[in-house]
Enzyme design. Structure first.
Site, PDB file in Angstrom:
ATOM      1  N   TYR A 178     -50.266  65.680  -2.696  1.00 29.63           N
ATOM      2  CA  TYR A 178     -51.330  66.048  -3.639  1.00 29.63           C
ATOM      3  C   TYR A 178     -52.322  64.909  -3.768  1.00 29.63           C
ATOM      4  O   TYR A 178     -51.953  63.728  -3.712  1.00 29.63           O
ATOM      5  CB  TYR A 178     -50.747  66.311  -5.036  1.00 29.63           C
ATOM      6  CG  TYR A 178     -50.103  67.662  -5.193  1.00 29.63           C
ATOM      7  CD1 TYR A 178     -50.859  68.776  -5.531  1.00 29.63           C
ATOM      8  CD2 TYR A 178     -48.731  67.823  -5.025  1.00 29.63           C
ATOM      9  CE1 TYR A 178     -50.268  70.021  -5.704  1.00 29.63           C
ATOM     10  CE2 TYR A 178     -48.130  69.069  -5.190  1.00 29.63           C
ATOM     11  CZ  TYR A 178     -48.907  70.156  -5.527  1.00 29.63           C
ATOM     12  OH  TYR A 178     -48.318  71.383  -5.690  1.00 29.63           O
ATOM     13  N   TYR A 197     -42.588  69.368  -0.144  1.00 35.57           N
ATOM     14  CA  TYR A 197     -42.569  67.951  -0.512  1.00 35.57           C
ATOM     15  C   TYR A 197     -41.354  67.628  -1.372  1.00 35.57           C
ATOM     16  O   TYR A 197     -40.837  68.490  -2.082  1.00 35.57           O
ATOM     17  CB  TYR A 197     -43.866  67.538  -1.222  1.00 35.57           C
ATOM     18  CG  TYR A 197     -44.196  68.293  -2.487  1.00 35.57           C
ATOM     19  CD1 TYR A 197     -43.654  67.921  -3.718  1.00 35.57           C
ATOM     20  CD2 TYR A 197     -45.062  69.375  -2.464  1.00 35.57           C
ATOM     21  CE1 TYR A 197     -43.972  68.604  -4.880  1.00 35.57           C
ATOM     22  CE2 TYR A 197     -45.384  70.069  -3.617  1.00 35.57           C
ATOM     23  CZ  TYR A 197     -44.831  69.685  -4.829  1.00 35.57           C
ATOM     24  OH  TYR A 197     -45.141  70.366  -5.964  1.00 35.57           O
ATOM     25  N   ARG A 245     -39.617  70.820  -2.864  1.00 34.71           N
ATOM     26  CA  ARG A 245     -40.305  72.066  -3.204  1.00 34.71           C
ATOM     27  C   ARG A 245     -40.588  72.838  -1.920  1.00 34.71           C
ATOM     28  O   ARG A 245     -41.059  72.253  -0.939  1.00 34.71           O
ATOM     29  CB  ARG A 245     -41.658  71.797  -3.899  1.00 34.71           C
ATOM     30  CG  ARG A 245     -41.622  71.098  -5.252  1.00 34.71           C
ATOM     31  CD  ARG A 245     -40.810  71.813  -6.307  1.00 34.71           C
ATOM     32  NE  ARG A 245     -40.822  73.269  -6.307  1.00 34.71           N
ATOM     33  CZ  ARG A 245     -41.779  74.056  -6.797  1.00 34.71           C
ATOM     34  NH1 ARG A 245     -42.838  73.541  -7.336  1.00 34.71           N
ATOM     35  NH2 ARG A 245     -41.671  75.374  -6.766  1.00 34.71           N
ATOM     36  N   HIS A 300     -45.882  75.908  -1.466  1.00 32.98           N
ATOM     37  CA  HIS A 300     -46.321  76.821  -2.538  1.00 32.98           C
ATOM     38  C   HIS A 300     -47.756  76.534  -2.931  1.00 32.98           C
ATOM     39  O   HIS A 300     -48.275  75.433  -2.700  1.00 32.98           O
ATOM     40  CB  HIS A 300     -45.421  76.667  -3.780  1.00 32.98           C
ATOM     41  CG  HIS A 300     -45.477  75.300  -4.382  1.00 32.98           C
ATOM     42  ND1 HIS A 300     -44.735  74.243  -3.899  1.00 32.98           N
ATOM     43  CD2 HIS A 300     -46.220  74.783  -5.391  1.00 32.98           C
ATOM     44  CE1 HIS A 300     -45.010  73.152  -4.596  1.00 32.98           C
ATOM     45  NE2 HIS A 300     -45.921  73.444  -5.510  1.00 32.98           N
ATOM     46  N   HIS A 350     -50.143  76.911  -6.464  1.00 37.92           N
ATOM     47  CA  HIS A 350     -50.143  77.195  -7.906  1.00 37.92           C
ATOM     48  C   HIS A 350     -51.306  78.125  -8.251  1.00 37.92           C
ATOM     49  O   HIS A 350     -52.415  77.942  -7.742  1.00 37.92           O
ATOM     50  CB  HIS A 350     -50.315  75.897  -8.697  1.00 37.92           C
ATOM     51  CG  HIS A 350     -49.194  74.914  -8.524  1.00 37.92           C
ATOM     52  ND1 HIS A 350     -48.136  74.827  -9.392  1.00 37.92           N
ATOM     53  CD2 HIS A 350     -48.966  73.972  -7.570  1.00 37.92           C
ATOM     54  CE1 HIS A 350     -47.308  73.862  -8.999  1.00 37.92           C
ATOM     55  NE2 HIS A 350     -47.786  73.326  -7.888  1.00 37.92           N
TER      56      HIS A 350
HETATM   57 FE   LIG Z   1     -46.721  71.897  -6.666  1.00 38.29          FE
END
Ligand SMILES: [Fe+2]
Lengths: 239, 201
Positions: free
Chosen positions: A105, A144, A154, A157, A159
């Protein structure tokens, strides 16, 4: 006046889900106080196309330098925003955010060693059409690792934050990708009690919407709470 | 066995996670140049009717630690008790605010107006209130609460929702306290002895 259908709290996740450790100290312990929706819940902000820029729904390009594009598998995500009665929700503002193709991110608190992509920001937004439909372009995010258990990852995905016609419909959720073996291993996915609830968040590969030689497509429908419609009202109406 | 209902089910909620600010307040998250400004950071788009107020507060977890990765949204009527979008509403008031909280302290801040009263389902009036919605890492489904005003004791006493709360001792968790003229404080406790009342509506 007709209200919104009550949330099914057995279908929705509990506040306290110990396998997802962050929920332990962030979950209310007392029972929620229930009341039927009032005008405060049955209204909500309305957003117009004037807030949208031409690249808002194109995460491949909306942060990229001129002539450049984000690295990763190019995809189109499309679907419809509907209510529980299957009626389209037009003009719904949807905001999306995600990691880059390496699972990183763009955030000051993010410390994963995977590199940033200088041409990928990670946010996008759009409004649904009259039939509730939407479409945006992005790159498929990577899985990640995250600090929870000693080795939790995770699944890939995206959001989603969704505004319907009323604040009662406000929803934040995540979209997963069909066939990802990481899905059943994830403690955040695991907060959902029903297998069907997990399936409701997994987008299907949709070859019919794929653009040949450009981008694959995934289909992801979103369902918001429905507004009751009844011919029988047995109470005087105040509003 | 019985006939199958054909209704759809609401999409299950998932946590907003630690990076909700990337998606919802990207400029706050230092992700500049995608949107000109973050939505919801201005509620007054011109000269507004009624009394202008500032609301500040902090969201605390069960250990008393402030949340610094939350997103707080509010929705309220204008000073005359009309929701934006409805006939006769104040054209310079959006009714909707969104705050990422202060980067260091987590404190949220809304520059808004004191809402007027709105009706209840049966025609009674509700006391002035602001709807709050809180999401963050560790919160599996957005938390819905309301801020009422401590200095509206008369209206609060007959409010159809406040008056039906069994544990009246908890009602003060919903009351904003006047700090100085036009400044109200509303802290939210997710857990613990001061746990805020949350709603399912
Ligand atoms: Fe996320």
């Amino acid at each position: 006046m007709t209200g919104y259908v009550a949330r099914d709290r057995r279908w929705q996740p509990d506040a306290l889900t110990p396998a997802y450790k962050s929920s332990l100290k962030r979950s209310p312990q007392a029972a929620l106080i229930s009341f039927p929706t009032t005008i405060s819940e049955e209204t909500g902000p309305v957003f117009g196309h004037d807030i949208l820029g031409p690249l808002d729904a194109d995460l491949i390009h909306n942060f990229a330098a001129d002539g450049a594009s984000a690295i990763g598998p190019r995809i189109i995500v499309h679907g419809r925003v509907l209510d529980e009665f299957g009626r389209p929700v037009p003009n719904a503002l949807v905001e999306v955010w995600q990691a880059n193709a390496g699972g990183r991110y763009r955030h000051r608190k993010e410390s994963y060693l995977a590199p940033l992509d200088p041409n990928f920001g990670g946010c996008g937004r759009f409004l649904t059409g009259e039939d509730g439909s939407y479409e945006f372009r992005t790159i498929q995010p990577g899985p990640y690792p995250w600090p929870n258990g000693p080795n939790d990852w995770r699944p890939a995905h995206i959001h989603f934050s969704v505004f319907g016609a009323a604040f009662a419909q406000r929803l934040i959720t995540q979209m997963y990708f069909e066939g990802d073996p990481m899905i059943p291993l994830c403690p955040i996915v695991g907060v959902l009690n029903a297998k069907e609830a997990v399936e409701a968040l997994v987008a299907s590969l949709d070859m019919t919407r794929t653009v040949p030689m450009d981008a694959r497509a995934y289909k992801f429908d979103i369902v918001l709470r429905g507004r009751r419609q009844t011919a029988f009202e047995n109470r005087p109406e105040g509003m | 066995m019985a006939q199958k209902l054909t209704h759809l089910r609401e999409s299950p909620s998932q946590t907003a996670g630690p990076y909700v600010h990337i998606g919802c307040t990207p400029n706050f998250a230092e992700l500049n140049g995608v949107y000109p400004q973050d939505l919801g950071n201005v509620m007054k788009t011109g000269v507004v009717q009624g009394r202008e107020i500032t609301v500040t507060g902090t969201v605390f977890d069960g250990t008393g630690t402030p949340l610094r990765d939350a997103m707080i949204e509010i929705w309220q009527a204008d000073a005359a008790g009309v929701y934006p979008g409805q006939a006769g509403c104040d054209p310079n008031f959006t009714g909707w605010g969104r705050s990422a909280g202060d980067m260091e302290t987590g404190e949220f801040r809304f520059e808004t107006v004191k809402p007027g009263q709105v009706g209840f389902r049966d025609g009674r009036m509700q006391a002035p209130h602001v709807t709050f919605w809180i999401v963050a890492r560790g919160i599996n489904i957005g938390l819905h609460t309301r801020m009422y005003f401590e200095d509206e004791a008369k209206a609060n006493a007959i409010d159809p929702i406040l008056s039906r709360i069994e544990h009246q001792v908890r009602v003060p968790t919903l009351l904003a306290k006047a700090q100085s003229d036009g400044h109200y404080r509303f802290d939210i406790h997710l857990q613990g002895p001061q746990e805020t009342i949350f709603f399912d509506s």
